[in-house]
Design an enzyme around this catalytic site. Structure first.
Site, PDB file in Angstrom:
ATOM      1  N   HIS A  35       0.854  -1.198   0.000  1.00 21.08           N
ATOM      2  CA  HIS A  35       0.000   0.000   0.000  1.00 21.08           C
ATOM      3  C   HIS A  35       0.889   1.248   0.000  1.00 21.08           C
ATOM      4  CE1 HIS A  35      -2.891   3.042   1.193  1.00 21.08           C
ATOM      5  NE2 HIS A  35      -3.838   2.201   0.806  1.00 21.08           N
ATOM      6  N   GLU A  76      -4.192   2.308  -7.362  1.00 16.23           N
ATOM      7  CA  GLU A  76      -4.593   3.414  -6.490  1.00 16.23           C
ATOM      8  C   GLU A  76      -3.717   4.635  -6.786  1.00 16.23           C
ATOM      9  OE1 GLU A  76      -6.724   2.076  -2.671  1.00 16.23           O
ATOM     10  OE2 GLU A  76      -4.594   1.847  -2.323  1.00 16.23           O
ATOM     11  N   GLY A 117      -8.003   9.270  -0.188  1.00 12.88           N
ATOM     12  CA  GLY A 117      -8.488  10.148   0.873  1.00 12.88           C
ATOM     13  C   GLY A 117      -8.721  11.580   0.431  1.00 12.88           C
ATOM     14  N   SER A 150     -10.718   7.262  -2.950  1.00  8.10           N
ATOM     15  CA  SER A 150     -11.950   8.066  -2.815  1.00  8.10           C
ATOM     16  C   SER A 150     -13.179   7.414  -3.451  1.00  8.10           C
ATOM     17  CB  SER A 150     -11.737   9.480  -3.380  1.00  8.10           C
ATOM     18  OG  SER A 150     -10.763  10.162  -2.615  1.00  8.10           O
ATOM     19  N   GLY A 161     -11.862   5.198   3.417  1.00 15.94           N
ATOM     20  CA  GLY A 161     -12.775   5.996   4.235  1.00 15.94           C
ATOM     21  C   GLY A 161     -14.223   5.537   4.214  1.00 15.94           C
TER      22      GLY A 161
HETATM   23  P1  PGA Z   1      -9.774   6.036   0.429  1.00  6.97           P
HETATM   24  O1  PGA Z   1      -8.550   5.004   0.647  1.00  6.97           O
HETATM   25  O2  PGA Z   1     -10.933   5.218  -0.089  1.00  6.97           O
HETATM   26  O3  PGA Z   1     -10.037   6.611   1.772  1.00  6.97           O
HETATM   27  O4  PGA Z   1      -9.333   7.028  -0.572  1.00  6.97           O
HETATM   28  C1  PGA Z   1      -8.287   3.973  -0.255  1.00  6.97           C
HETATM   29  C2  PGA Z   1      -7.038   3.239   0.142  1.00  6.97           C
HETATM   30  O5  PGA Z   1      -6.086   3.845   0.661  1.00  6.97           O
HETATM   31  O6  PGA Z   1      -6.953   2.013  -0.041  1.00  6.97           O
END
Ligand code: PGA
Length: 253
Positions: A95, A167, A173, A214, A236
């Site tokens: 990650h 990602e 986020g 997100s 989130g």
């Molecule tokens: P997010 O995080 O949905 O809050 O953007 C995704 C992630 O870090 O796997």
């Protein structure tokens, strides 16, 4: 379209009681739910409680990281054998938050990939570019490098499944929007890189490519409707059981 794959990454966002409570609520809501495949990845300290809350549901248990050795003098690390004993089947590897804050390198990611595949765990391999890398047209190069380094010397047996999570780091986020066409194009680039590394049938039948950054109940449907998007990795919006339930329903429509 296959069932969308929806993976919750709870990061370090929930207090212990909240994690098991959320898992209990989701387990109840999805005990017989078959229209999506759902995996929850709580923090290590919540794995036992969340695992027992999910026991009677179709929701699978994942971990947010692992170590590549099974035993030995590795203070603070968590073995794959240990994770398996709690019923973990999926492991997030590489990650971007670990790459950034813990200085996890491509070589470390590769060792974890080799160990997870050897143990027949399903790795959820995260790759993604920064905003600056995207702005300077390095995105595809970065993704190919991360993917090829992570997959170095790996081989998928018939028992192995792999999930690659794209990602974009700048989307995590952020609540920002990203064009669905851009995601579709990037997933195709990732798939082509996988075709270059592995037999076509393995890529077509044993590997899923999912999107993260997100994702919420409003944008999930459009995302999983893209031909090359097999599912989503959700941070989130996965920590509140009501929001996450509506996200799962929207994805599975
Ligand atoms: P997010 O995080 O949905 O809050 O953007 C995704 C992630 O870090 O796997």
């Amino acid at each position: 379209m296959n069932k969308p794959l929806i993976i919750a990454n709870w990061k370090m966002s929930l207090a212990p009681n909240d994690a098991s409570l959320a898992a209990k609520k989701l387990s109840k809501a999805f005990s017989k739910f078959g229209a999506a495949s759902v995996v929850i990845c709580p923090s290590f300290t919540d794995i036992a409680a969340v695992g027992s809350a999910l026991e009677k549901s179709a929701i699978l248990l994942g971990a947010q990281d692992c170590f590549w050795e099974d035993y030995g003098p590795y203070t603070g690390e968590i073995s794959i054998a240990g994770l398996r004993s709690y019923g973990v089947s999926h492991i997030i590897i590489g990650h971007s938050e670990r790459r950034e804050h813990l200085h996890e390198t491509d070589a470390m990611v590769n060792k974890k990939m080799l160990a997870a595949l050897a143990a027949d765990m399903v790795p959820i391999l995260c790759i993604g570019e920064t905003f600056e890398e995207r702005r300077t047209n390095q995105k595809e190069h970065i993704l190919q490098r991360e993917l090829m380094n992570a997959m170095h010397a790996t081989w998928l047996t018939k028992a192995n499944q792999l999930i690659v999570a794209y990602e974009p780091i700048w989307m995590i986020g952020s609540g920002q929007d990203i064009n669905d066409d851009e995601i579709e194009h990037t997933h195709r680039v990732i798939k082509q890189t996988l075709y270059d590394l592995l037999p076509d049938t393995v890529v077509d039948t044993q590997i899923a490519i999912i999107y993260g950054g997100s994702v919420n109940p409003e944008n999930v449907r459009a995302l999983v409707s893209q031909p090359s998007v097999d599912g989503v990795l959700v941070g989130g919006a996965s920590t509140d059981p009501i929001v996450f339930s509506s996200l799962i329903h929207a994805a599975a429509k």
